[in-house]
Enzyme design. Structure first.
Site, PDB file in Angstrom:
ATOM      1  N   LYS A   1     -80.903 -92.095 -68.151  1.00 11.17           N
ATOM      2  CA  LYS A   1     -82.004 -92.932 -67.669  1.00 11.17           C
ATOM      3  C   LYS A   1     -83.204 -92.725 -68.584  1.00 11.17           C
ATOM      4  CE  LYS A   1     -85.329 -93.357 -63.803  1.00 11.17           C
ATOM      5  NZ  LYS A   1     -85.657 -93.027 -62.397  1.00 11.17           N
TER       6      LYS A   1
ATOM      7  N   LYS B   1     -96.305 -96.475 -56.878  1.00  8.69           N
ATOM      8  CA  LYS B   1     -96.369 -95.082 -56.430  1.00  8.69           C
ATOM      9  C   LYS B   1     -97.809 -94.707 -56.116  1.00  8.69           C
ATOM     10  CE  LYS B   1     -92.500 -93.144 -59.104  1.00  8.69           C
ATOM     11  NZ  LYS B   1     -91.689 -92.741 -57.937  1.00  8.69           N
TER      12      LYS B   1
ATOM     13  N   ASP C   1     -89.399 -99.425 -56.978  1.00  6.97           N
ATOM     14  CA  ASP C   1     -89.469 -98.035 -57.425  1.00  6.97           C
ATOM     15  C   ASP C   1     -88.079 -97.398 -57.518  1.00  6.97           C
ATOM     16  OD1 ASP C   1     -90.656 -95.731 -58.314  1.00  6.97           O
ATOM     17  OD2 ASP C   1     -91.400 -95.086 -56.340  1.00  6.97           O
TER      18      ASP C   1
ATOM     19  N   ARG D   1     -81.651 -96.749 -60.924  1.00  2.00           N
ATOM     20  CA  ARG D   1     -80.285 -97.225 -60.669  1.00  2.00           C
ATOM     21  C   ARG D   1     -80.072 -98.625 -61.229  1.00  2.00           C
ATOM     22  NH1 ARG D   1     -81.174 -96.049 -54.400  1.00  2.00           N
ATOM     23  NH2 ARG D   1     -82.500 -94.498 -55.403  1.00  2.00           N
TER      24      ARG D   1
HETATM   25  N1  BES Z   1     -88.344 -91.550 -61.008  1.00  3.02           N
HETATM   26  C1  BES Z   1     -88.277 -91.554 -59.599  1.00  3.02           C
HETATM   27  C2  BES Z   1     -87.691 -90.269 -59.020  1.00  3.02           C
HETATM   28  C3  BES Z   1     -88.444 -88.995 -59.262  1.00  3.02           C
HETATM   29  C4  BES Z   1     -89.225 -88.442 -58.257  1.00  3.02           C
HETATM   30  C5  BES Z   1     -88.321 -88.304 -60.438  1.00  3.02           C
HETATM   31  C6  BES Z   1     -89.880 -87.254 -58.449  1.00  3.02           C
HETATM   32  C7  BES Z   1     -88.979 -87.101 -60.641  1.00  3.02           C
HETATM   33  C8  BES Z   1     -89.751 -86.571 -59.636  1.00  3.02           C
HETATM   34  C9  BES Z   1     -87.424 -92.709 -59.129  1.00  3.02           C
HETATM   35  O1  BES Z   1     -87.445 -93.840 -59.914  1.00  3.02           O
HETATM   36  C10 BES Z   1     -87.940 -93.108 -57.792  1.00  3.02           C
HETATM   37  O2  BES Z   1     -89.040 -93.554 -57.731  1.00  3.02           O
HETATM   38  N2  BES Z   1     -87.119 -92.920 -56.770  1.00  3.02           N
HETATM   39  C11 BES Z   1     -87.483 -93.260 -55.442  1.00  3.02           C
HETATM   40  C12 BES Z   1     -86.298 -93.936 -54.796  1.00  3.02           C
HETATM   41  C13 BES Z   1     -86.601 -94.582 -53.494  1.00  3.02           C
HETATM   42  C14 BES Z   1     -87.530 -95.754 -53.695  1.00  3.02           C
HETATM   43  C15 BES Z   1     -85.305 -95.013 -52.871  1.00  3.02           C
HETATM   44  C16 BES Z   1     -87.857 -91.993 -54.695  1.00  3.02           C
HETATM   45  O3  BES Z   1     -87.236 -90.954 -54.923  1.00  3.02           O
HETATM   46  O4  BES Z   1     -88.786 -92.034 -53.916  1.00  3.02           O
HETATM   47 ZN    ZN Z   2     -87.868 -93.516 -61.879  1.00  4.63          ZN
HETATM   48 MN    MN Z   3     -89.068 -95.102 -59.460  1.00  2.63          MN
END
Ligand code: BES
Ligand code: ZN
Ligand code: MN
Length: 540
Positions: free
Chosen positions: A308, A320, A390, A394
């Protein structure tokens, strides 16, 4: 515009020197962009002489002790019973990572605990060495030496584990002394003193040869991990998808690797609507970077590593919160690991075929960004309802995994900072692994134990897969509220794109940044490079 010109990265000047009594080697094996050098210099042979070896501080690794014997006894005598006093007063007993700095005019000695002989592993040595050099750097030493005689009694055979453990010293020390100060102006008054030289003291030709070999290998490993750490540490205005592509091209040119970069047009032709959907909110063009390393017969199916590469994750329209958002420059850690692993595998000339695929894009909110509810058509033909912008990782991985199928892979491993949920499950201690092949997962767990880059399996059941079905498209990128299992649901979404061959998803969101080991620092860890190297070496 980037704040700094991202041409060179300033890395520690740390040098590692193996010392032997007889041989003087030229500096021919100095490599340009490395953190330490392996050279041989002349020194007396006798073990007692290590005490006299001119160094600011001698690191003396010790197994658990009740009273000083051997070299420790000599030191104790030299220092008027300082060691026995420390043992008696429970200030030192040789427990893992325990240190005791003994200062006396002209001879500073750092006792370093290794624990019980039976329990010594390479990982324990890496951690101990890292602890030692950090202590010494804090104490402002610039040049130190380590006596390796404690390793002589360990393991079977004459030089049983000596070389392996010396390599672990080099690796642990090299990793621990990483500093990212690429953006700090040089300040003449800056009092920070960096440890620049670690000399490994050996006492025989056999040892010298073993140590030299181990250092050369450790040097490559540390270098690769630091390449990944650099890429992750650079901010989003330096490391863009284009930067990653340029880095990959340069790296491939220097190694026996072929590199191809697909831009927006090529991706459009392939129908990569899922990756392009994420990229469409940003002014930075996306890139699909494809690296091929052939260390084995051409017809042998490759291991494909998919990373990724979100160079900054704002969340997109599902924005975010502001606090800590800066850390989302690390959302390309999977791609950094992929690129560094390919480089390492090529530099160590592994007899394997490995393909690296990096899905690079920036996730931004803008007038052109995807919105919750939008439906994207992926390269596989499957349609995806984007319920949360966000959950972009995936989306880019879906198309990269489909692209991976072109190689009829032996196996696919994807690395991604995919979910915050993995931090709840495993903290900064281990990455989550989820896949379709228990044997493959077991091998990754073994590689994790050996390297200290631990992985822990989470389940992926049919019920989870069902929860990825959308009412109006084939899939939705987040499950309905209440389903939970965030990390598993990320993998459940990826599964239909991953193919039927063995596949493992590694969620490194908790370990790529802030990985908790003595040889890591506050920020980027480069997690996964050593794990994958070990995995590839053990499984091929
Ligand atoms: N890049 C983030 C995940 C992440 C969180 C990486 C903290 C490093 C530290 C990812 O793209 C994301 O935002 N995931 C969401 C998914 C949710 C919207 C289902 C998350 O984990 O909140
Ligand atoms: Zn991310
Ligand atoms: Mn994200």
């Amino acid at each position: 515009m980037a704040a700094n010109k991202p041409t060179t990265t300033r890395n520690p000047k740390f040098r590692l020197i193996a010392v032997s009594h007889k041989y003087k080697l030229s500096s021919s094996n100095y490599s340009k962009r490395t953190f330490y050098k392996a050279v041989m210099i002349k020194i007396n042979q006798k073990i007692e002489q290590s005490l006299n070896h001119k160094t600011e501080c001698l690191i003396l690794p010790c197994l658990e002790v009740k009273k000083p014997t051997g070299l420790l006894k000599e030191i104790d005598d030299n220092l008027q019973g300082a060691v026995s006093a420390a043992i008696k007063n429970k200030r030192f007993s040789g427990k893992p990572n325990q240190t005791l700095l003994l200062n006396s005019t002209g001879s500073n000695i750092l006792l370093l605990g290794l624990g019980k002989a039976k329990e010594v592993t390479a990982e324990k040595i890496r951690q101990a060495a890292a602890t030692a050099v950090k202590v010494l750097e804090k104490s402002k030493f610039k040049s130190v030496a380590a006596d390796l005689s404690a390793f002589e009694s360990l393991g079977k055979g004459k030089s049983g584990r000596y070389g392996e453990l010396a390599g672990a010293v080099a690796e642990g020390a090299g990793l621990a002394l990483y500093h990212f100060d690429n953006y700090k102006s040089k300040d003449e008054d800056d009092p920070s003193i960096r440890l620049e030289k670690l000399t490994l003291l050996t006492t025989s030709k056999t040892q010298k040869t073993a140590v030299e070999k181990s250092i050369a290998r450790a040097e490559k490993i540390v270098n690769a991990v630091h390449v990944a750490r650099d890429l992750i540490s650079h901010p989003g205005n330096t490391v863009t998808p284009t930067y990653l592509a340029e880095h990959a091209k340069k790296m491939a040119r220097k190694n026996k690797i072929t590199c191809k970069v697909l831009g927006k047009k090529e991706m459009e032709k392939l129908g990569m609507g899922s990756l392009l959907g994420v990229a469409q909110g940003s002014d930075e063009p996306p890139a699909l970077i494809v690296l091929e390393y052939n260390g084995a017969a051409k017809k042998k199916a490759p291991t494909v590593i998919v990373g990724k590469g979100i160079t900054f994750d704002t969340g997109g329209i599902s924005l975010k919160p502001g606090g800590g958002m800066d850390e989302m420059k690390m959302d390309m850690s999977g791609s950094a690991t992929t690129l560094a692993t390919l480089e390492l595998v090529a530099s160590l000339k592994l007899k394997v075929n490995v393909v690296g695929i990096v899905a690079a894009a920036e996730n931004m909110p803008s007038g052109s960004a995807i919105k919750p509810g939008d439906i994207l058509k992926s390269m596989s033909g499957k349609t995806i309802e984007v319920l949360n912008t966000d959950a972009e990782g995936r989306l880019v991985l879906a198309d990269a995994l489909t692209y991976a199928q072109r190689y009829n892979p032996k196996e696919v491993i994807d690395l991604a900072t995919l979910t915050g949920a993995v931090l709840h499950a495993l903290g900064h201690q281990a990455a989550a692994v989820i896949g379709n092949n228990p044997a493959m997962i077991q091998k990754l767990k073994d590689a994790g134990e050996a390297t200290g880059e631990r992985v822990w399996e989470l389940p992926l059941w049919e019920e989870h897969e069902k929860a990825t079905k959308s009412d109006i498209a084939d899939l939705k990128n987040i499950a309905s509220p209440g389903v939970g299992a965030g990390t598993t649901m990320g993998a459940a979404f990826l599964k239909p794109f991953a193919g039927d061959q063995p596949w493992t998803h590694i969620d490194i969101a908790g370990t790529a940044w802030g990985f908790d080991r003595p040889y890591t620092n506050k920020g980027a860890s480069g997690f996964g490079v050593r794990l994958l190297l070990n995995y590839l070496e053990k499984t091929h």
